[in-house]
Design a protein around this motif. Structure first.
Motif, PDB file in Angstrom:
ATOM      1  N   GLY A 147       0.825  -1.204   0.000  1.00  0.00           N
ATOM      2  CA  GLY A 147       0.000   0.000   0.000  1.00  0.00           C
ATOM      3  C   GLY A 147       0.850   1.241   0.000  1.00  0.00           C
ATOM      4  O   GLY A 147       2.050   1.187   0.324  1.00  0.00           O
ATOM      5  N   PRO A 148       0.262   2.367  -0.370  1.00  0.00           N
ATOM      6  CA  PRO A 148       1.043   3.604  -0.413  1.00  0.00           C
ATOM      7  C   PRO A 148       1.386   4.093   0.995  1.00  0.00           C
ATOM      8  O   PRO A 148       0.850   3.576   1.975  1.00  0.00           O
ATOM      9  CB  PRO A 148       0.096   4.588  -1.121  1.00  0.00           C
ATOM     10  CG  PRO A 148      -1.272   4.058  -0.849  1.00  0.00           C
ATOM     11  CD  PRO A 148      -1.145   2.571  -0.730  1.00  0.00           C
ATOM     12  N   SER A 149       2.240   5.105   1.069  1.00  0.00           N
ATOM     13  CA  SER A 149       2.579   5.700   2.358  1.00  0.00           C
ATOM     14  C   SER A 149       1.311   6.225   3.016  1.00  0.00           C
ATOM     15  O   SER A 149       0.447   6.791   2.344  1.00  0.00           O
ATOM     16  CB  SER A 149       3.550   6.871   2.168  1.00  0.00           C
ATOM     17  OG  SER A 149       4.777   6.370   1.733  1.00  0.00           O
ATOM     18  N   GLY A 150       1.191   6.011   4.306  1.00  0.00           N
ATOM     19  CA  GLY A 150       0.023   6.507   5.047  1.00  0.00           C
ATOM     20  C   GLY A 150      -1.163   5.579   4.965  1.00  0.00           C
ATOM     21  O   GLY A 150      -2.267   5.916   5.406  1.00  0.00           O
ATOM     22  N   THR A 206       1.578   0.959  11.005  1.00  0.00           N
ATOM     23  CA  THR A 206       0.804   0.940  12.246  1.00  0.00           C
ATOM     24  C   THR A 206       0.279  -0.462  12.531  1.00  0.00           C
ATOM     25  O   THR A 206       0.375  -0.961  13.654  1.00  0.00           O
ATOM     26  CB  THR A 206      -0.383   1.935  12.159  1.00  0.00           C
ATOM     27  OG1 THR A 206       0.129   3.212  11.848  1.00  0.00           O
ATOM     28  CG2 THR A 206      -1.151   1.996  13.467  1.00  0.00           C
ATOM     29  N   LEU A 207      -0.202  -1.099  11.495  1.00  0.00           N
ATOM     30  CA  LEU A 207      -0.733  -2.446  11.677  1.00  0.00           C
ATOM     31  C   LEU A 207       0.376  -3.399  12.151  1.00  0.00           C
ATOM     32  O   LEU A 207       0.156  -4.243  13.024  1.00  0.00           O
ATOM     33  CB  LEU A 207      -1.339  -2.950  10.357  1.00  0.00           C
ATOM     34  CG  LEU A 207      -2.155  -4.247  10.470  1.00  0.00           C
ATOM     35  CD1 LEU A 207      -3.367  -4.057  11.390  1.00  0.00           C
ATOM     36  CD2 LEU A 207      -2.644  -4.725   9.102  1.00  0.00           C
ATOM     37  N   MET A 208       1.572  -3.208  11.590  1.00  0.00           N
ATOM     38  CA  MET A 208       2.679  -4.081  11.993  1.00  0.00           C
ATOM     39  C   MET A 208       3.121  -3.816  13.433  1.00  0.00           C
ATOM     40  O   MET A 208       3.506  -4.745  14.147  1.00  0.00           O
ATOM     41  CB  MET A 208       3.854  -3.901  11.040  1.00  0.00           C
ATOM     42  CG  MET A 208       3.516  -4.473   9.676  1.00  0.00           C
ATOM     43  SD  MET A 208       4.904  -5.214   8.851  1.00  0.00           S
ATOM     44  CE  MET A 208       5.939  -3.836   8.706  1.00  0.00           C
ATOM     45  N   THR A 209       3.063  -2.552  13.864  1.00  0.00           N
ATOM     46  CA  THR A 209       3.444  -2.265  15.265  1.00  0.00           C
ATOM     47  C   THR A 209       2.434  -2.904  16.225  1.00  0.00           C
ATOM     48  O   THR A 209       2.793  -3.319  17.320  1.00  0.00           O
ATOM     49  CB  THR A 209       3.519  -0.747  15.545  1.00  0.00           C
ATOM     50  OG1 THR A 209       2.240  -0.173  15.313  1.00  0.00           O
ATOM     51  CG2 THR A 209       4.570  -0.058  14.714  1.00  0.00           C
ATOM     52  N   ARG A 267       1.056 -14.401   0.285  1.00  0.00           N
ATOM     53  CA  ARG A 267      -0.200 -13.646   0.307  1.00  0.00           C
ATOM     54  C   ARG A 267       0.130 -12.155   0.292  1.00  0.00           C
ATOM     55  O   ARG A 267       1.045 -11.705   0.997  1.00  0.00           O
ATOM     56  CB  ARG A 267      -0.939 -13.989   1.593  1.00  0.00           C
ATOM     57  CG  ARG A 267      -2.327 -13.419   1.669  1.00  0.00           C
ATOM     58  CD  ARG A 267      -2.931 -13.847   2.978  1.00  0.00           C
ATOM     59  NE  ARG A 267      -4.279 -13.389   3.122  1.00  0.00           N
ATOM     60  CZ  ARG A 267      -4.951 -13.438   4.248  1.00  0.00           C
ATOM     61  NH1 ARG A 267      -4.358 -13.960   5.326  1.00  0.00           N
ATOM     62  NH2 ARG A 267      -6.177 -13.008   4.323  1.00  0.00           N
ATOM     63  N   VAL A 268      -0.588 -11.405  -0.525  1.00  0.00           N
ATOM     64  CA  VAL A 268      -0.386  -9.953  -0.569  1.00  0.00           C
ATOM     65  C   VAL A 268      -1.671  -9.272  -0.111  1.00  0.00           C
ATOM     66  O   VAL A 268      -2.729  -9.468  -0.699  1.00  0.00           O
ATOM     67  CB  VAL A 268       0.001  -9.489  -1.993  1.00  0.00           C
ATOM     68  CG1 VAL A 268       0.153  -7.966  -2.023  1.00  0.00           C
ATOM     69  CG2 VAL A 268       1.292 -10.168  -2.447  1.00  0.00           C
ATOM     70  N   VAL A 269      -1.563  -8.543   0.986  1.00  0.00           N
ATOM     71  CA  VAL A 269      -2.731  -7.842   1.533  1.00  0.00           C
ATOM     72  C   VAL A 269      -2.579  -6.363   1.184  1.00  0.00           C
ATOM     73  O   VAL A 269      -1.562  -5.753   1.492  1.00  0.00           O
ATOM     74  CB  VAL A 269      -2.789  -8.014   3.077  1.00  0.00           C
ATOM     75  CG1 VAL A 269      -3.974  -7.242   3.653  1.00  0.00           C
ATOM     76  CG2 VAL A 269      -2.861  -9.488   3.444  1.00  0.00           C
ATOM     77  N   GLU A 270      -3.564  -5.826   0.501  1.00  0.00           N
ATOM     78  CA  GLU A 270      -3.456  -4.420   0.088  1.00  0.00           C
ATOM     79  C   GLU A 270      -4.210  -3.523   1.057  1.00  0.00           C
ATOM     80  O   GLU A 270      -5.328  -3.850   1.481  1.00  0.00           O
ATOM     81  CB  GLU A 270      -4.020  -4.253  -1.323  1.00  0.00           C
ATOM     82  CG  GLU A 270      -3.064  -4.810  -2.367  1.00  0.00           C
ATOM     83  CD  GLU A 270      -3.495  -4.482  -3.793  1.00  0.00           C
ATOM     84  OE1 GLU A 270      -3.546  -5.420  -4.595  1.00  0.00           O
ATOM     85  OE2 GLU A 270      -3.790  -3.295  -4.067  1.00  0.00           O
ATOM     86  N   MET A 271      -3.583  -2.403   1.384  1.00  0.00           N
ATOM     87  CA  MET A 271      -4.217  -1.456   2.316  1.00  0.00           C
ATOM     88  C   MET A 271      -4.268  -0.070   1.703  1.00  0.00           C
ATOM     89  O   MET A 271      -3.404   0.316   0.918  1.00  0.00           O
ATOM     90  CB  MET A 271      -3.413  -1.403   3.627  1.00  0.00           C
ATOM     91  CG  MET A 271      -3.534  -2.635   4.470  1.00  0.00           C
ATOM     92  SD  MET A 271      -2.751  -2.401   6.082  1.00  0.00           S
ATOM     93  CE  MET A 271      -3.956  -1.371   6.914  1.00  0.00           C
ATOM     94  N   ARG A 272      -5.259   0.668   2.084  1.00  0.00           N
ATOM     95  CA  ARG A 272      -5.369   2.079   1.702  1.00  0.00           C
ATOM     96  C   ARG A 272      -6.244   2.770   2.741  1.00  0.00           C
ATOM     97  O   ARG A 272      -7.264   2.239   3.165  1.00  0.00           O
ATOM     98  CB  ARG A 272      -5.973   2.218   0.297  1.00  0.00           C
ATOM     99  CG  ARG A 272      -6.046   3.653  -0.207  1.00  0.00           C
ATOM    100  CD  ARG A 272      -6.490   3.720  -1.645  1.00  0.00           C
ATOM    101  NE  ARG A 272      -5.427   3.349  -2.580  1.00  0.00           N
ATOM    102  CZ  ARG A 272      -4.532   4.227  -3.075  1.00  0.00           C
ATOM    103  NH1 ARG A 272      -4.585   5.498  -2.734  1.00  0.00           N
ATOM    104  NH2 ARG A 272      -3.610   3.822  -3.927  1.00  0.00           N
TER     105      ARG A 272
END
Lengths: 243, 376
Positions: free
Chosen positions: A41-44, A49-52, A227-232
């Motif tokens: 996913g792009p920056s922001g 955050t999800l990884m922390t 697996r590729v999880v996309e976030m936005r």
């Protein structure tokens, strides 16, 4: 059994203030053990955050994270149903973080002025383990990543690729079952990025669960990615097929 | 238990590497810190040793000394006083003493002259006088008498032993006859009277009786002499301490600045440590060891250097201030007298504040969320 299970996870910053914003919004995700999961996913978009939150570095504002197949020092035995980490006190959370997760940061976050070997051993110092034991392990890791000849050199003498390998060796010193890497190839050229992915392959073969946040095609288009999880904007837009 | 010890050992080891990263900064801090501890510990050792010497000297002092005052100044005591005082109940012995000071113009030194039972024409001298006059046993010393007649030619019978140097460096001991000749000292008078009493607890009652009988008499008790010695050394020590305050203050400012001013780099490092699994308490333990290594090393180096300075070299840096002003400096080795209480106070005043000053600013930095490093 899922290794990491996230249910309706949200994380807000500056709660109650005018600047309040939601970095992760109602995310539910299962991460399989021994697989490579890429957060794309792009920056922001909320990847870091999800990884922390997964890596016990921060607590979610709401939702539950359950870790399975791990045993912390304070646990009498392995909990078959997994441990709900979101409500644990900091001390227990730290223990889980130390034993379960190894972190590779975008900026490598190595300490200047101390040797490569000491940097690798750094996460092991406060564990109370015998120094000789983890020093031996660090030596093996440096050999494994072909940087043993730099063991006594300060990290600032190393090239970008070597720094990356030191950072990976450090992440592995406590023999964690999960490796979390945040934009690991952001400062590497193509050749070094491919070299990084080769190391990921080795770790995967060794049975490690790998979670990488990246928007580098070398990473998310890699055949190693299960697996590729996309976030936005803090939400998952595509969770990809489960491996 | 083992894990706790290992944890301390590991973190201590890392704190040493961590300190070595800023070699120049930490070495200069250690040097200044050591210097301050050295100066204060030298002062403490020196004063303890001097007080011990003074107490040893006063051990043989009379229970009471009686002087006579004339218009508020000390004057000679008629020997008739001695007889009457000896008759008082509780007085065991009264010894009239003859002593005074002789200004030795060839050397510019001031000599203390006392009398003893010895043949006329002979003297015993302290080693300071021996050095000053470059004379030793069997040599003859010439002293100019007060009546301006023939100078006194006195043969040195003995140079007083080295051990008595502190008290006897400037001493000249001669017969009563030579003393009276030298100073044109009137017959039937003494400089003062030395009293020995049967019961030291009656000293103040006895002193009262003496003053009742002789209103111009001034009795000085042994305890008062002790107090005077004490306050002389305390005063000199205090003077020295005042001079050191400036140095101590500048050190405190320096140490505070060093300890409290966490650089951005140090903050970042704390963030990294937190992110790789260090707890707040681990970071504080690291900072505690960093502070403790500096302050304990400075304390031990400073105290050892002070011990050597005072007891092996007789405190050459402090002698002019602490031993008084004189042409005739005693040369002697101080006997080690370490006041553990004072040393303990010094330890807490030097080691504890610095160590805690190092930890406190780290507290805030160490309580940051571990994810901060992830975002840097």
């Amino acid at each position: 059994m899922n290794m990491i299970s996230l249910t309706n996870i949200s994380k807000s910053f500056h709660v109650g203030k005018a600047s309040q914003f939601v970095a992760v919004n109602d995310v539910s995700l299962d991460i399989e053990p021994g697989k490579v999961t890429i957060l794309k996913g792009p920056s922001g978009s909320g990847k870091t955050t999800l990884m922390t939150l997964i890596g016990c570095m921060a607590r979610p504002t709401s939702g539950r994270i359950v870790l399975s197949g791990m045993r912390a020092a304070w646990m009498a035995s392995e909990e078959p149903a997994g441990v709900e980490i979101t409500s644990l006190p900091e001390r227990f959370l730290n223990d889980i973080r130390r034993r379960t997760f190894g972190f590779v940061f975008q900026q490598f976050n190595l300490l200047k002025g101390i040797s490569v070997l000491e940097n690798v051993m750094l996460p092991a110092y406060p564990t109370g383990e015998d120094h000789r034991e983890f020093a031996k392990r660090a030596g093996v890791l440096l050999e494994q990543f072909s940087i043993a000849r730099h063991a006594s050199s300060p990290v600032e003498w190393l090239s970008g690729g070597e720094l990356q390998r030191v950072a990976i060796a450090r992440a592995l010193i406590n023999d964690p079952s999960v490796i979390i890497a945040d934009e690991p190839t952001a400062h590497l050229d193509t050749a070094l990025s491919r070299e990084f992915m080769t190391i990921v392959g080795t770790l995967k073969k060794a049975g490690k669960t790998i979670l990488i946040a990246s928007h580098d095609p070398i990473v998310f288009d890699s055949p190693l990615a299960d697996r590729v999880v996309e976030m936005r904007d803090g939400v998952i837009t595509s969770s990809g097929p489960k491996p | 238990m083992n894990r706790t010890i290992e944890r301390h050992k590991n973190i201590l080891e890392f704190s040493l590497s961590s300190l070595l990263r800023r070699k120049t900064k930490n070495a200069s801090l250690l040097a200044i810190y050591t210097l301050i501890v050295f100066a204060i510990a030298s002062l403490l050792f020196f004063l303890s040793a001097m007080k011990r010497e003074a107490l040893l000297i006063l051990k043989d002092a009379p229970d009471m000394v009686v002087q006579r005052m004339e218009a508020g100044r000390q004057d000679l005591v008629p020997l008739s006083y001695a007889k009457e005082i000896a008759a008082l109940r509780g007085v065991r012995e009264v010894k009239p003493r003859l002593w005074g000071y002789y200004y030795d113009s060839p050397s510019g030194g001031n000599l203390t002259v006392m009398t003893a039972e010895m043949p006329a024409g002979f003297i015993k001298i302290g080693s300071g006088v021996s050095r000053l006059r470059r004379a030793t046993a069997a040599d003859v010393i010439v002293l100019q008498s007060y009546d301006n007649e023939v100078p006194l030619m006195l043969e040195i019978e003995e140079v007083l032993p080295y051990e008595s140097e502190l008290a006897a460096a400037d001493l000249v001991i001669m017969s009563e006859l030579d003393f009276r000749k030298l100073f044109k000292f009137p017959q039937g008078h003494a400089t003062d009277l030395a009293l020995t009493v049967a019961n030291p607890r009656e000293l103040s009652t006895l002193a009262g009786k003496i003053v009742d009988k002789f209103p111009d008499a001034r009795p000085i008790l042994k305890s008062e002499m002790l107090r005077t010695y004490d306050s002389i050394f305390d005063w000199r020590g205090g003077m020295m301490l005042v001079m050191m305050i400036a140095a101590v203050l500048s050190f405190i400012i320096f140490a505070w600045d060093r300890a409290t001013g966490l650089s951005a780099e140090e903050r970042k490092e704390i963030g990294i440590l937190k992110s790789i699994g260090w707890e707040t308490s681990d970071v504080l333990l690291l900072k505690f060891w960093e502070g403790a290594v500096i302050s304990l090393s400075a304390f031990f180096f400073g105290v050892i250097a002070a011990y050597v300075h005072v007891y092996f070299f007789s405190a050459p840096l402090f002698q002019p201030v602490l031993k008084g002003w004189s042409v005739l400096y005693p040369q002697f080795k101080l006997v080690p007298a370490v006041d553990t209480y004072q040393l303990g106070v010094l330890f807490f005043l030097t080691v504890a504040p610095y160590t805690f000053a190092t930890i406190i600013p780290c507290w805030r930095a160490a309580t940051i969320d571990p994810d901060a490093a992830m975002r840097s």
